[in-house]
Design a protein around this motif. Structure first.
Motif, PDB file in Angstrom:
ATOM      1  N   GLY A 238      31.207  53.742  37.654  1.00  0.00           N
ATOM      2  CA  GLY A 238      32.010  54.458  36.669  1.00  0.00           C
ATOM      3  C   GLY A 238      31.392  55.795  36.344  1.00  0.00           C
ATOM      4  N   SER A 239      31.991  56.494  35.390  1.00  0.00           N
ATOM      5  CA  SER A 239      31.432  57.762  34.941  1.00  0.00           C
ATOM      6  C   SER A 239      30.122  57.497  34.199  1.00  0.00           C
ATOM      7  CB  SER A 239      32.421  58.477  34.021  1.00  0.00           C
ATOM      8  OG  SER A 239      32.563  57.743  32.809  1.00  0.00           O
ATOM      9  N   LEU A 240      29.378  58.555  33.928  1.00  0.00           N
ATOM     10  CA  LEU A 240      28.120  58.407  33.196  1.00  0.00           C
ATOM     11  C   LEU A 240      28.368  57.738  31.845  1.00  0.00           C
ATOM     12  CD1 LEU A 240      25.085  59.207  33.444  1.00  0.00           C
ATOM     13  CD2 LEU A 240      25.642  61.237  32.101  1.00  0.00           C
ATOM     14  N   ALA A 241      29.443  58.140  31.168  1.00  0.00           N
ATOM     15  CA  ALA A 241      29.773  57.550  29.863  1.00  0.00           C
ATOM     16  C   ALA A 241      30.154  56.081  30.001  1.00  0.00           C
ATOM     17  CB  ALA A 241      30.918  58.330  29.209  1.00  0.00           C
ATOM     18  N   ILE A 307      37.017  44.553  39.814  1.00  0.00           N
ATOM     19  CA  ILE A 307      38.065  44.705  38.801  1.00  0.00           C
ATOM     20  C   ILE A 307      37.951  46.087  38.168  1.00  0.00           C
ATOM     21  CG2 ILE A 307      38.931  43.813  36.594  1.00  0.00           C
ATOM     22  CD1 ILE A 307      37.542  41.136  37.407  1.00  0.00           C
ATOM     23  N   GLU A 308      39.084  46.739  37.957  1.00  0.00           N
ATOM     24  CA  GLU A 308      39.092  48.032  37.270  1.00  0.00           C
ATOM     25  C   GLU A 308      39.274  47.783  35.779  1.00  0.00           C
ATOM     26  OE1 GLU A 308      40.872  52.543  37.799  1.00  0.00           O
ATOM     27  OE2 GLU A 308      42.004  50.861  38.626  1.00  0.00           O
ATOM     28  N   GLY A 312      38.869  54.314  36.595  1.00  0.00           N
ATOM     29  CA  GLY A 312      37.636  54.779  37.223  1.00  0.00           C
ATOM     30  C   GLY A 312      36.403  53.945  36.942  1.00  0.00           C
ATOM     31  N   HIS A 313      36.520  52.868  36.123  1.00  0.00           N
ATOM     32  CA  HIS A 313      35.379  52.015  35.795  1.00  0.00           C
ATOM     33  C   HIS A 313      35.583  50.650  36.444  1.00  0.00           C
ATOM     34  CE1 HIS A 313      32.644  50.106  32.448  1.00  0.00           C
ATOM     35  NE2 HIS A 313      32.108  50.044  33.656  1.00  0.00           N
ATOM     36  N   TYR A 314      34.760  50.342  37.457  1.00  0.00           N
ATOM     37  CA  TYR A 314      34.931  49.125  38.248  1.00  0.00           C
ATOM     38  C   TYR A 314      33.743  48.185  38.060  1.00  0.00           C
ATOM     39  CZ  TYR A 314      38.436  51.990  40.619  1.00  0.00           C
ATOM     40  OH  TYR A 314      39.516  52.799  40.890  1.00  0.00           O
ATOM     41  N   VAL A 315      34.045  46.885  37.974  1.00  0.00           N
ATOM     42  CA  VAL A 315      33.010  45.867  37.780  1.00  0.00           C
ATOM     43  C   VAL A 315      33.304  44.674  38.691  1.00  0.00           C
ATOM     44  CG1 VAL A 315      31.796  44.421  36.111  1.00  0.00           C
ATOM     45  CG2 VAL A 315      32.791  46.567  35.363  1.00  0.00           C
ATOM     46  N   LYS A 316      32.230  44.077  39.223  1.00  0.00           N
ATOM     47  CA  LYS A 316      32.364  42.921  40.113  1.00  0.00           C
ATOM     48  C   LYS A 316      31.772  41.715  39.402  1.00  0.00           C
ATOM     49  CE  LYS A 316      32.209  42.787  45.138  1.00  0.00           C
ATOM     50  NZ  LYS A 316      31.508  43.288  46.330  1.00  0.00           N
ATOM     51  N   PHE A 318      32.965  37.646  37.466  1.00  0.00           N
ATOM     52  CA  PHE A 318      33.959  36.674  36.999  1.00  0.00           C
ATOM     53  C   PHE A 318      34.100  36.695  35.473  1.00  0.00           C
ATOM     54  CE2 PHE A 318      33.027  34.563  41.134  1.00  0.00           C
ATOM     55  CZ  PHE A 318      34.331  34.563  41.630  1.00  0.00           C
ATOM     56  N   LEU A 319      33.026  37.033  34.776  1.00  0.00           N
ATOM     57  CA  LEU A 319      33.068  37.075  33.305  1.00  0.00           C
ATOM     58  C   LEU A 319      34.084  38.111  32.840  1.00  0.00           C
ATOM     59  CD1 LEU A 319      31.686  36.100  30.648  1.00  0.00           C
ATOM     60  CD2 LEU A 319      30.159  38.077  30.878  1.00  0.00           C
ATOM     61  N   ILE A 320      34.100  39.261  33.478  1.00  0.00           N
ATOM     62  CA  ILE A 320      35.049  40.336  33.133  1.00  0.00           C
ATOM     63  C   ILE A 320      36.474  39.889  33.474  1.00  0.00           C
ATOM     64  CG2 ILE A 320      35.659  42.750  33.499  1.00  0.00           C
ATOM     65  CD1 ILE A 320      32.917  42.228  32.137  1.00  0.00           C
ATOM     66  N   GLU A 321      36.611  39.190  34.606  1.00  0.00           N
ATOM     67  CA  GLU A 321      37.932  38.682  35.018  1.00  0.00           C
ATOM     68  C   GLU A 321      38.492  37.709  33.983  1.00  0.00           C
ATOM     69  OE1 GLU A 321      39.773  36.289  38.847  1.00  0.00           O
ATOM     70  OE2 GLU A 321      37.932  37.474  39.104  1.00  0.00           O
ATOM     71  N   GLU A 322      37.620  36.850  33.456  1.00  0.00           N
ATOM     72  CA  GLU A 322      38.037  35.890  32.431  1.00  0.00           C
ATOM     73  C   GLU A 322      38.503  36.612  31.159  1.00  0.00           C
ATOM     74  OE1 GLU A 322      35.302  32.868  31.343  1.00  0.00           O
ATOM     75  OE2 GLU A 322      35.214  31.989  33.344  1.00  0.00           O
ATOM     76  N   VAL A 323      37.739  37.620  30.748  1.00  0.00           N
ATOM     77  CA  VAL A 323      38.097  38.353  29.536  1.00  0.00           C
ATOM     78  C   VAL A 323      39.436  39.050  29.689  1.00  0.00           C
ATOM     79  CG1 VAL A 323      37.424  40.309  28.063  1.00  0.00           C
ATOM     80  CG2 VAL A 323      35.696  38.677  28.813  1.00  0.00           C
ATOM     81  N   GLN A 324      39.643  39.663  30.867  1.00  0.00           N
ATOM     82  CA  GLN A 324      40.896  40.405  31.104  1.00  0.00           C
ATOM     83  C   GLN A 324      42.095  39.457  31.167  1.00  0.00           C
ATOM     84  OE1 GLN A 324      40.800  43.195  34.367  1.00  0.00           O
ATOM     85  NE2 GLN A 324      40.011  44.752  32.960  1.00  0.00           N
ATOM     86  N   ASN A 325      41.865  38.245  31.700  1.00  0.00           N
ATOM     87  CA  ASN A 325      42.967  37.284  31.817  1.00  0.00           C
ATOM     88  C   ASN A 325      43.192  36.483  30.544  1.00  0.00           C
ATOM     89  OD1 ASN A 325      43.372  38.081  34.470  1.00  0.00           O
ATOM     90  ND2 ASN A 325      42.063  36.468  35.317  1.00  0.00           N
TER      91      ASN A 325
END
Length: 326
Positions: A238-241, A307-308, A312-316, A318-325
């Motif tokens: 992702g970006s620096l921020a 996952i986006e 522009g901010h991508y993460v690989k 499962f924890l993030i996938e659970e939160v998004q779903n």
């Protein structure tokens, strides 16, 4: 191809083979670089950072290293498909590299000025006198008196050698600069000068920089975007921020948690437990699962998808996938 994209790495897989094992160094890396952008590639030793840079320049050790699959598109052309003669026109000219160890990057029996002038002469139609004049200017640009042109590498300190290597890399004003921990051998004040120099060059030439480092302070001072690499995979980008303010992958969070904080009353740092997995025997699932405090059964059985989280901010993870779903 996006006209602003100078370089695109697509699904890059690199392995090192020995008699009895295969080292899985880079495992499906995707990255893109825009003109004028500085991208930080951050991770532990052995994560695959230098292998990615060497793959771009096609200087991996042979026959041990093999690019198993992927594309490296520079100005729309796949570098992996070019002949060695075509690559020689690109190396040191359009794409240059600052190597981590100046002791092995410099020829001990040649004058440092001649080594810089040689790079200039190879890629430009100049007379020997003009090449020497430009080499002297490059030395002065990195803070070395031009009068030291005729000296040999053994007459320079480690930090001065590193500055000579930086001058060699910048001599032909490359469009893409691969900087492999360029400030490791420098003291703090010289480190700041070199980073300012690289910023100025980037601005002047609209060149792109890949900054390979494990120093998050260097990343904060020079990078526009950040790719966090672990066991040969980009786990967060992702970006620096995005990375500094909204770090989401457990590994990225662990890197920040292990840094000392001036405003904290805690007496001990919080290192990431355990070690990186054996690259000859990577886990079936997520490579970070054995060191992750949030790991579940699925993490050990299956590789997470990218996952986006936000534009522009991508993460690989499962924890993030659970939160998004939800």
């Amino acid at each position: 191809m996006d006209n602003n994209k100078l370089l695109e790495i697509k699904n890059l897989v690199v392995q090192y083979e020995s008699d009895d094992s295969v080292v899985h160094a880079v495992n499906g890396v995707n990255l893109s670089f825009r003109s004028g952008e500085t991208v930080g590639l951050v991770g532990e030793t052995g994560a695959g950072k230098t292998t990615i840079a060497r793959s771009i320049l096609r200087i991996l050790p042979s026959p041990q290293a093999e690019v198993v699959s992927g594309e490296i598109l520079f100005e729309g052309e796949d570098l992996l498909k070019l002949s060695e003669k075509e690559m020689r026109k690109i190396r040191g000219n359009k794409i240059a590299m600052i190597f981590q160890d100046p002791m092995t990057a410099l020829n001990p029996i040649e004058r440092v000025g001649d080594q810089i002038a040689e790079a200039i002469s190879l890629h430009n139609r100049v007379t020997p006198a003009e090449a020497e004049e430009r080499a002297i200017k490059m030395l002065e640009m990195v803070g070395i008196p031009g009068s030291r042109y005729s000296e040999y590498p053994h007459q320079f300190s480690g930090g001065m050698k590193q500055r000579v290597v930086i001058a060699m890399a910048l001599a032909c004003k490359p469009e893409l600069l691969l900087a492999d921990e360029p400030t490791t051998a420098l003291d703090v004040t010289i480190q700041a000068q070199v980073l300012e120099l690289m910023k100025a060059l980037k601005k002047q030439l609209n060149s792109c920089v890949l900054m390979i480092t494990h120093d998050l302070g260097v990343v904060a001072s020079i990078c526009d975007s950040v790719a966090v690499i672990y066991a040969g995979e980009i786990v967060e980008y992702g970006s620096l921020a995005d990375i500094f303010d909204y770090a989401s992958h457990p590994y990225t969070k662990g890197l920040f948690a292990s840094l000392p904080k001036l405003n904290s009353k805690e007496r001990r740092l919080k290192p990431i437990k355990g070690l990186m997995p054996d690259p000859t025997n990577l886990p079936k699932g997520c490579s970070f699962c054995e060191r992750c405090g949030y790991a579940k059964d699925i993490c050990r059985e299956k590789k997470p998808e990218t996952i986006e989280m936000s534009p522009g901010h991508y993460v690989k993870c499962f924890l993030i996938e659970e939160v998004q779903n939800g």
